[in-house]
Design a protein around this motif. Sequence first.
Motif, short mmCIF file in Angstrom:
data_model
loop_
_atom_site.label_atom_id
_atom_site.label_comp_id
_atom_site.label_asym_id
_atom_site.label_seq_id
_atom_site.Cartn_x
_atom_site.Cartn_y
_atom_site.Cartn_z
N ARG A 85 0.83 -1.22 0.00
CA ARG A 85 0.00 0.00 0.00
C ARG A 85 0.86 1.25 0.00
O ARG A 85 0.57 2.22 -0.69
CB ARG A 85 -0.93 0.00 1.21
N THR A 140 3.93 1.55 -1.18
CA THR A 140 4.54 1.66 -2.50
C THR A 140 3.52 2.16 -3.51
O THR A 140 3.83 3.03 -4.32
CB THR A 140 5.10 0.30 -2.95
N ALA A 141 2.33 1.62 -3.47
CA ALA A 141 1.29 2.06 -4.40
C ALA A 141 0.93 3.52 -4.16
O ALA A 141 0.68 4.26 -5.11
CB ALA A 141 0.04 1.19 -4.26
N GLN A 195 1.20 6.40 -6.92
CA GLN A 195 0.02 7.21 -7.22
C GLN A 195 0.35 8.69 -7.09
O GLN A 195 -0.08 9.50 -7.90
CB GLN A 195 -1.14 6.85 -6.31
#
Length: 143
Positions: A37, A39-40, A44
Amino acid sequence: MSAPRAIIQMLTTGTRIVGRAFVDAYKQAAANSAAARATAGNLQAAADGDKMTKASGITVDESVKILNVENAEDKEEMFKKFEHLFDANDPKKGGSLYLQSKVIRARERIEMHWAQEKLKAEQESSEQPASETNTTDSSNKPQ
């Protein structure tokens, strides 16, 4: 020790071992999920900063790496590398359609970058004379 008591003790010990293994596995999965999460979220945030990256799904840096070029601004080198990689990954010649599509997307993203840079340069050049005329007009006014 009686047989029923030994069986119960073995089941209890086995259950405890398996239970600890599940708890440890759950903790590891939770840690991996949190890391994913994070890293995402970073990806983003980077994509939000660049509309072209968000639209194309690939960054200029990734495109440069895919096409193996030194500089995204070198059009001649980029087109040479693109042609080579496109032909090398032709499915009719035993290549990979997936890799060929990545090469195409990389070229398209670099071309978007060129268009974006050209637009910025045009906007800056059109703003520059307007600001020069404003400064000359204000200096010519009597005080």
